[in-house]
Design a protein around this motif. Structure first.
Motif, short mmCIF file in Angstrom:
data_model
loop_
_atom_site.label_atom_id
_atom_site.label_comp_id
_atom_site.label_asym_id
_atom_site.label_seq_id
_atom_site.Cartn_x
_atom_site.Cartn_y
_atom_site.Cartn_z
N LEU A 1 -4.26 -3.60 -18.61
CA LEU A 1 -5.13 -4.72 -18.24
C LEU A 1 -4.31 -5.94 -17.83
N ILE A 2 -3.17 -6.14 -18.49
CA ILE A 2 -2.30 -7.25 -18.11
C ILE A 2 -1.79 -7.05 -16.69
N THR A 3 -1.42 -5.81 -16.36
CA THR A 3 -0.98 -5.50 -14.99
C THR A 3 -2.08 -5.80 -13.99
N ARG A 4 -3.31 -5.44 -14.33
CA ARG A 4 -4.43 -5.68 -13.41
C ARG A 4 -4.64 -7.17 -13.18
N THR A 5 -4.54 -7.98 -14.23
CA THR A 5 -4.87 -9.40 -14.11
C THR A 5 -3.69 -10.26 -13.67
N VAL A 6 -2.50 -9.67 -13.57
CA VAL A 6 -1.34 -10.47 -13.15
C VAL A 6 -0.76 -9.90 -11.85
N SER A 7 0.00 -8.80 -11.95
CA SER A 7 0.72 -8.32 -10.77
C SER A 7 -0.19 -7.70 -9.72
N ASP A 8 -1.23 -6.95 -10.13
CA ASP A 8 -2.14 -6.38 -9.14
C ASP A 8 -2.88 -7.48 -8.38
N LEU A 9 -3.23 -8.54 -9.08
CA LEU A 9 -3.90 -9.66 -8.40
C LEU A 9 -2.96 -10.37 -7.43
N GLU A 10 -1.68 -10.43 -7.77
CA GLU A 10 -0.72 -11.06 -6.86
C GLU A 10 -0.59 -10.27 -5.56
N THR A 11 -0.69 -8.93 -5.64
CA THR A 11 -0.64 -8.14 -4.41
C THR A 11 -1.85 -8.42 -3.53
N ILE A 12 -2.98 -8.77 -4.14
CA ILE A 12 -4.16 -9.12 -3.35
C ILE A 12 -3.93 -10.43 -2.61
N SER A 13 -3.25 -11.39 -3.25
CA SER A 13 -2.98 -12.68 -2.58
C SER A 13 -2.12 -12.47 -1.34
N ASP A 14 -1.28 -11.41 -1.37
CA ASP A 14 -0.43 -11.11 -0.21
C ASP A 14 -1.24 -10.69 1.01
N ILE A 15 -2.49 -10.24 0.79
CA ILE A 15 -3.36 -9.89 1.91
C ILE A 15 -3.54 -11.09 2.83
N PHE A 16 -3.56 -12.27 2.25
CA PHE A 16 -3.76 -13.49 3.04
C PHE A 16 -2.44 -14.09 3.51
N SER A 17 -1.47 -14.18 2.61
CA SER A 17 -0.22 -14.86 2.95
C SER A 17 0.73 -14.01 3.78
N GLU A 18 0.72 -12.67 3.56
CA GLU A 18 1.65 -11.81 4.28
C GLU A 18 0.97 -10.59 4.91
N GLY A 19 -0.32 -10.46 4.72
CA GLY A 19 -1.00 -9.24 5.17
C GLY A 19 -1.85 -9.40 6.39
N LEU A 20 -3.16 -9.42 6.20
CA LEU A 20 -4.10 -9.27 7.30
C LEU A 20 -3.94 -10.34 8.38
N ILE A 21 -3.96 -11.62 7.98
CA ILE A 21 -3.88 -12.70 8.97
C ILE A 21 -2.57 -12.65 9.75
N VAL A 22 -1.47 -12.40 9.02
CA VAL A 22 -0.15 -12.34 9.67
C VAL A 22 -0.06 -11.13 10.59
N ILE A 23 -0.63 -10.00 10.17
CA ILE A 23 -0.64 -8.80 11.00
C ILE A 23 -1.40 -9.06 12.30
N ILE A 24 -2.56 -9.67 12.17
CA ILE A 24 -3.35 -10.00 13.37
C ILE A 24 -2.55 -10.93 14.29
N GLY A 25 -1.86 -11.90 13.68
CA GLY A 25 -1.04 -12.82 14.47
C GLY A 25 0.10 -12.12 15.19
N ASP A 26 0.76 -11.18 14.48
CA ASP A 26 1.86 -10.44 15.10
C ASP A 26 1.38 -9.56 16.25
N ILE A 27 0.24 -8.89 16.02
CA ILE A 27 -0.31 -8.03 17.07
C ILE A 27 -0.69 -8.88 18.28
N LEU A 28 -1.32 -10.01 18.02
CA LEU A 28 -1.70 -10.91 19.11
C LEU A 28 -0.48 -11.41 19.87
N GLN A 29 0.58 -11.71 19.12
CA GLN A 29 1.81 -12.18 19.76
C GLN A 29 2.41 -11.09 20.65
#
Length: 590
Positions: free
Chosen positions: A125-153
């Motif tokens: 449960l600690i893994t779920r509420t700490v490190s797993d949640l941090e990987t979700i934040s990467d969806i925004f900072s390093e994932g989906l938006i950045v991927i769309i930007g790179d593809i567009l570029q």
């Protein structure tokens, strides 16, 4: 819940993640706008360099060169500001959404039934509420938006390249299929490695949490070396998983560099040939422009596989986190009853209960405790004493029968109201890493220091508390490690007293207290029980002789019941236990 596949474009899962973005819609919109702006600005600088080289440098026009230098500096500053704002906004978006999700997860976990925690490792449960949640934040900072930007570029740059010279562009893009194949192979390999890493992180956290919590047992039984060797094995598996992922990177990135060099070589070969054969067809500025485009083209393509896997790991983390949120093992708060006064008349009517289906812990249990009375539960380990208390607090739901308080089924009461009127003092006292004052009040602002001090005086704990550095502001550390078992137990009595419960439960509450301390608090316990319904579980029969009713349990059934004197007249379990304790001086735990 579907299996964790790591599908980066699991639409339903992405929708759930983006539900937490809604409160930050403006930040998200600006992030998208800046992503598009970065993609549009990317090909401008190479074009300006090409224009400057062909029109000013080769022609020796110093003024034009100076003007274009200033324009490129302004463009560079603009790109830097946009890139800074983009990075700041995407990270703010990710961390804000994850903050809300983490609060939601913690709130959900805190309302789960104890049954869920009986079968779920806390480290998981600690893994779920700490490190797993941090990987979700990467969806925004390093994932989906950045991927769309790179593809567009990439799309914008290829479009500009075709516009500048389509023949040269075709030559430059000849190695691209090789890159696509390499990227696909890398993406599949790194996905497997990342999933293994997430699994090993969970194992590592679970092991650490359990063994640090139980470090005293390890040391009591001199198991340090054995547990050390086991930890080394778990840690090595985690290390090996990380090494495998790094190995894939160490192969993929050089492959991309080689393919990029191939494109650059083809550019130089074809461009030079064109300049020599048809000088007006391909200019030196075009060659310089395409050299820059190649670097700008291959960089996002090279990082795209990595970012795609970051997105996948975010999806894996999201699925794990939402699996916890989708857990329905919660005490349903169906009731709304909140009377002004709870008298505390408790009645168990033909109650059956089991932790595991088919293995009943309580069997047809029926008894009544009238308001203000004290009932004591006695029996061997596993007789069902603590289970009785657990279902009274609705930590677990009964299989059949009915439990009522003041004539109302406990399900009819609002859950926080019900538990707020039942104070339980356990044998294993849990104290948080906080001050004595906060451990007593549990951060309830309605309980003032004067009320705490008054309760401490009644329990007989005020003097020892004032001898501690800081008094009531003394930090007891995790689980009360800096206090004796007796002192911790006294604090739990103060905690029960200040909350002024209608029903008091003492679950072997004096078993960890020495005889002298027990005598000190026995009078306080008597005062605490006065005019309150009390249920006492104790193995020291001296603490329950004044009970209005003593119930002897065996394998979840009532074998004997009556007052202390009535049970002594029966040659049964209670009489044998009494003789063992008071005539042999022994202590038998119930």
């Amino acid at each position: 819940m579907s299996k964790i596949t790591g599908d980066a474009f699991n639409v339903s899962l992405l929708k759930r993640v983006f539900q937490y973005v809604k409160p930050y819609r403006r930040i998200f919109i600006w992030s998208v706008i800046l992503t598009i702006l970065l993609a549009l600005l990317a090909p401008v600088r190479p074009f300006l360099i090409k224009y400057t080289l062909d029109n000013y440098i080769l022609k020796g026009e110093y003024n034009g060169l100076l003007m274009m230098t200033i324009v490129m500096l302004v463009l560079l500053v603009l790109q830097s500001v946009v890139q800074y704002s983009h990075t700041l906004l995407t990270n703010t978006l990710g961390q804000s959404a994850i903050r809300d999700l983490r609060i939601n997860v913690f709130n959900h976990i805190s309302r789960l039934k104890l049954k869920y925690f009986d079968k779920t490792p806390i480290g998981q449960l600690i893994t779920r509420t700490v490190s797993d949640l941090e990987t979700i934040s990467d969806i925004f900072s390093e994932g989906l938006i950045v991927i769309i930007g790179d593809i567009l570029q990439v799309v914008v740059i290829i479009g500009v390249m075709f516009y500048a010279d389509w023949e040269l562009t075709v030559v430059v893009l000849l190695p691209m299929p090789i890159l696509m194949i390499a990227t696909s192979v890398f993406q599949k390999a790194i996905k497997s490695a990342f999933q293994e890493i997430r699994s090993e992180v969970s194992n590592l956290n679970t092991y650490l949490q359990e063994h640090i919590t139980g470090i005293s047992i390890i040391q009591y039984f001199a198991r340090e070396k054995q547990e050390y060797r086991k930890f080394v094995q778990i840690n090595e598996r985690y290390r090996d998983a990380n090494i495998r992922s790094n190995w894939y990177y160490s192969i993929f990135f050089p492959v991309v560099e080689v393919i990029s060099a191939m494109s650059l070589g083809l550019l130089v070969w074809y461009g030079s040939k064109s300049i020599l054969a048809k000088p007006l067809d391909v200019t030196p500025g075009t060659i310089a422009e395409f050299i820059l485009y190649i670097g700008m083209l291959f960089r996002p393509i090279r990082e795209l596989a990595d970012k795609f896997n970051t997105l996948q790991m975010g999806m894996v983390g999201a699925e794990r986190v939402f699996k916890v949120l989708d857990t329905q093992e919660m005490t349903v708060n169906e009731g709304t009853l909140q009377p002004a006064v709870m008298a505390g008349n408790i009645r168990f009517d033909k109650v059956w209960f089991s932790y595991v289906e088919g293995q009943h812990v309580l069997r047809d249990l029926s008894f009544e405790v009238k308001a203000g009375q004290t009932v004591a539960l006695v029996g061997a380990t596993g007789a069902g004493k603590s289970s009785t208390i657990n279902i009274l607090n609705r930590f677990y739901e009964i299989t059949s029968g009915e439990v009522t308080i003041d004539g109302h089924p406990i399900k009819d009461y609002e859950l926080s109201y019900l538990r707020g009127h039942i104070a339980t003092v356990l044998q294993d006292v849990f104290l948080f890493s906080d001050t004595i004052y906060n451990n007593i009040t549990l951060n309830n602002p309605d309980i003032g220091l004067d009320r705490v001090v008054d309760a401490a005086r009644k329990v007989g704990a005020h003097d020892f508390i004032m001898q501690l550095p800081g008094g009531y502001q003394y930090n007891v550390m995790e689980r009360g490690a800096t206090l004796s078992a007796g002192q911790a137990q006294l604090i739990s009595f103060i905690r029960a007293l200040v909350h002024n419960p209608s029903i008091l439960v003492l679950d072997e509450a004096t078993s960890s207290v020495d005889t002298e301390t027990e005598m000190l608090i026995q009078h306080a316990i008597d005062n605490l029980m006065q005019d309150r319904t009390s249920i006492v579980i104790a193995h020291r029969l001296s603490t329950i002789q004044k009970a209005d009713q003593i119930i002897v349990l065996e394998k979840g059934e009532i074998m004997e019941r009556g007052t202390h004197q009535e049970l002594l007249k029966i040659d049964g379990y209670y009489k044998r236990l009494y003789d063992l304790q008071f005539h042999s001086g022994g202590i038998v735990k119930s």
